[in-house]
Design a protein around this motif. Sequence first.
Motif, short mmCIF file in Angstrom:
data_model
loop_
_atom_site.label_atom_id
_atom_site.label_comp_id
_atom_site.label_asym_id
_atom_site.label_seq_id
_atom_site.Cartn_x
_atom_site.Cartn_y
_atom_site.Cartn_z
N ASN A 114 -11.99 4.40 -4.03
CA ASN A 114 -11.06 3.65 -3.17
C ASN A 114 -11.30 3.97 -1.70
OD1 ASN A 114 -8.90 2.01 -2.50
ND2 ASN A 114 -7.42 3.70 -2.63
N LYS A 115 -10.77 3.13 -0.86
CA LYS A 115 -10.82 3.25 0.61
C LYS A 115 -12.22 3.01 1.15
CE LYS A 115 -7.02 6.60 0.47
NZ LYS A 115 -6.34 7.73 1.06
N ILE A 116 -12.98 2.14 0.49
CA ILE A 116 -14.34 1.91 0.99
C ILE A 116 -14.34 1.15 2.32
CG2 ILE A 116 -15.48 1.97 -1.29
CD1 ILE A 116 -15.67 -1.13 -0.99
N ASP A 117 -13.18 0.63 2.69
CA ASP A 117 -13.08 -0.04 4.01
C ASP A 117 -13.29 0.94 5.16
OD1 ASP A 117 -9.85 0.55 4.88
OD2 ASP A 117 -10.41 0.77 2.79
N LEU A 118 -13.18 2.25 4.85
CA LEU A 118 -13.31 3.24 5.92
C LEU A 118 -14.77 3.52 6.28
CD1 LEU A 118 -10.56 5.78 4.78
CD2 LEU A 118 -10.42 4.05 6.59
N LEU A 119 -15.68 2.92 5.53
CA LEU A 119 -17.11 3.18 5.77
C LEU A 119 -17.86 1.86 5.86
CD1 LEU A 119 -17.81 5.91 3.07
CD2 LEU A 119 -17.99 6.25 5.52
N GLY A 148 -5.71 10.53 -10.54
CA GLY A 148 -6.24 10.73 -9.20
C GLY A 148 -5.40 11.72 -8.44
N LEU A 149 -6.00 12.33 -7.43
CA LEU A 149 -5.26 13.29 -6.62
C LEU A 149 -4.18 12.55 -5.82
CD1 LEU A 149 -7.93 15.62 -4.99
CD2 LEU A 149 -6.27 16.19 -6.74
N PRO A 150 -3.17 13.30 -5.39
CA PRO A 150 -2.20 12.69 -4.49
C PRO A 150 -2.95 12.11 -3.29
CG PRO A 150 -1.48 14.88 -5.10
CD PRO A 150 -2.83 14.70 -5.70
N ASN A 151 -2.52 10.98 -2.84
CA ASN A 151 -3.14 10.35 -1.67
C ASN A 151 -4.40 9.54 -1.96
OD1 ASN A 151 -1.75 10.38 0.65
ND2 ASN A 151 -3.27 11.56 1.79
N ALA A 152 -4.83 9.53 -3.22
CA ALA A 152 -6.05 8.78 -3.54
C ALA A 152 -5.82 7.27 -3.39
CB ALA A 152 -6.50 9.10 -4.95
N GLY A 153 -4.56 6.86 -3.47
CA GLY A 153 -4.25 5.44 -3.29
C GLY A 153 -3.77 4.78 -4.58
N LYS A 154 -3.23 5.57 -5.50
CA LYS A 154 -2.80 5.02 -6.80
C LYS A 154 -1.64 4.03 -6.63
CE LYS A 154 -2.11 9.15 -8.50
NZ LYS A 154 -2.44 9.97 -7.32
N SER A 155 -0.64 4.47 -5.86
CA SER A 155 0.51 3.56 -5.68
C SER A 155 0.08 2.29 -4.96
CB SER A 155 1.62 4.21 -4.86
OG SER A 155 1.69 5.56 -5.11
N THR A 156 -0.76 2.45 -3.99
CA THR A 156 -1.23 1.28 -3.25
C THR A 156 -1.96 0.33 -4.18
OG1 THR A 156 -1.54 2.77 -1.38
CG2 THR A 156 -2.50 0.57 -1.18
N PHE A 157 -2.77 0.90 -5.07
CA PHE A 157 -3.52 0.07 -6.01
C PHE A 157 -2.56 -0.69 -6.93
CE2 PHE A 157 -5.63 -0.32 -10.20
CZ PHE A 157 -6.60 -1.23 -9.83
N ILE A 194 -13.58 -0.15 -4.40
CA ILE A 194 -12.53 -1.07 -3.93
C ILE A 194 -11.88 -0.57 -2.64
CG2 ILE A 194 -11.92 -1.72 -6.31
CD1 ILE A 194 -9.29 -0.07 -5.82
N SER A 195 -11.12 -1.45 -2.06
CA SER A 195 -10.17 -1.02 -1.03
C SER A 195 -8.83 -1.57 -1.49
CB SER A 195 -10.56 -1.60 0.33
OG SER A 195 -9.44 -1.47 1.17
N ALA A 196 -7.98 -0.65 -1.95
CA ALA A 196 -6.69 -1.10 -2.50
C ALA A 196 -5.86 -1.77 -1.41
CB ALA A 196 -5.94 0.10 -3.08
N VAL A 197 -5.92 -1.22 -0.22
CA VAL A 197 -5.12 -1.76 0.87
C VAL A 197 -5.51 -3.20 1.19
CG1 VAL A 197 -5.10 -1.65 3.41
CG2 VAL A 197 -4.26 0.26 2.07
N ASN A 198 -6.81 -3.47 1.24
CA ASN A 198 -7.27 -4.82 1.59
C ASN A 198 -7.50 -5.71 0.37
OD1 ASN A 198 -7.35 -3.81 4.15
ND2 ASN A 198 -9.52 -3.30 4.08
#
Length: 383
Positions: free
Chosen positions: A283-288, A166-175, A313-317
């Motif tokens: 990822n980051k589907i919580d934003l929509l 994934g690109l930087p910032n996609a949320g890999k580390s968070t996942f 998914i939403s890795a954060v949540n």
Amino acid sequence: MKFVDEVEIRAEAGDGGSGVVSFRREKYVPDGGPDGGDGGDGGSVYLQADENLNTLIDYQFERFHRAERGTNGQSRNCTGKKGEDLVVKVPVGTRITDVDTQEALGDLTQHGQKIVVAKGGFHGLGNARFKSSTNRAPRQKTLGTPGEVRNLKLELMLLADVGLLGLPNAGKSTFIRSVSAAKPKVADYPFTTLIPNLGVVRPEANKSFVIADIPGLIEGASDGAGLGIRFLKHLERCRVLLHVIDVMPVDGSNPVDNAFAIINELHQYSPKLAEKPRWLVFNKIDLLPEDEAQALCEQIAQELGEEENVYRISAVNKLNTQPLIHDIMALLDSMPKEKFEEIEDEEVEFKWDTYHQKATKNDDDDWDDWDEDDYDVEVVYER
Ligand SMILES: Nc1nc2c(ncn2[C@@H]2O[C@H](COP(=O)(O)OP(=O)(O)OP(=O)(O)O)[C@@H](O)[C@H]2O)c(=O)[nH]1
């Protein structure tokens, strides 16, 4: 390159049961002899390799392992019961070291292989054992000896089962952070500060897999410098890739273009990796709002020509992450296991380019007096 799973456990063998002092007492038998039985031996602790396990993570939650003690002897020459042995199952490939003495106790390299790590105590003797022609009523007995206690370090080389793209910032580390139960150690990184992100995921007890970020896939690692190639070789043995796609990139870029950029890079970088099963993880589907997120992900998946194995998914949540890791576990369970063999490090070629002699030496000079200060040695190594 090594990923090391490392835990410390404590193995406590059972003490031996003690012998007892007892004399036969029966009606009409006035001086019954000694009949105190021996104790039972203490149980030992064994470690045994089991091919169904692949990480040591369970032992981070379960540190103490005790075998049963032997019971004491009894009258009527009854011997105490032997304490039950304890067999602790560990993955094939586990190395065992005594933490206190640094003694290497062994490597378990084959399924079923078993070694004793803490020996049970020896049983004590009952007084019946001490009877002799000169002492017909001995009052002696011995105690059982204590079982061995050892602090052990278990180490296991891990293979990454799942690679994250994934690109930087996609949320890999968070996942990785949101799904992993532990972080294995990363050893052996002499040339780089770029440490891959790793996590052990444990969907249920006794089941786990290792997930690893693929760092620097985009940022020029294809030139083969430093970590790039070595890490890639390791990852080429992972069994599934997760392609993490940011559905709402902050820079306003198009997620489809971003995904294609990664896929192209992957093909260029490692055709072997490109052949692996690749699942899309939006990822980051919580934003929509939910329906918008669903429609957008379906559209992107369609444009990418990937209809199966698509997750939102939403890795954060931690939203929808559980079904994803269960599906990964099921996929891994259905695949044959790869055996771990350490990948050889890239060879560093040493080239002795210049070797200037400062002082002129005669052939009959005594070479034992060779003094390195007499020479100007320059080592050039090329990669
Ligand atoms: N809203 C939202 N933000 C997220 C989610 N997952 C990650 N982020 C945010 O996205 C940013 C980047 O996340 P990282 O996990 O650092 O991304 P990465 O892919 O590891 O990035 P690199 O380390 O640069 O490769 C952080 O600010 C996270 O908090 C998510 O599910 N929802």
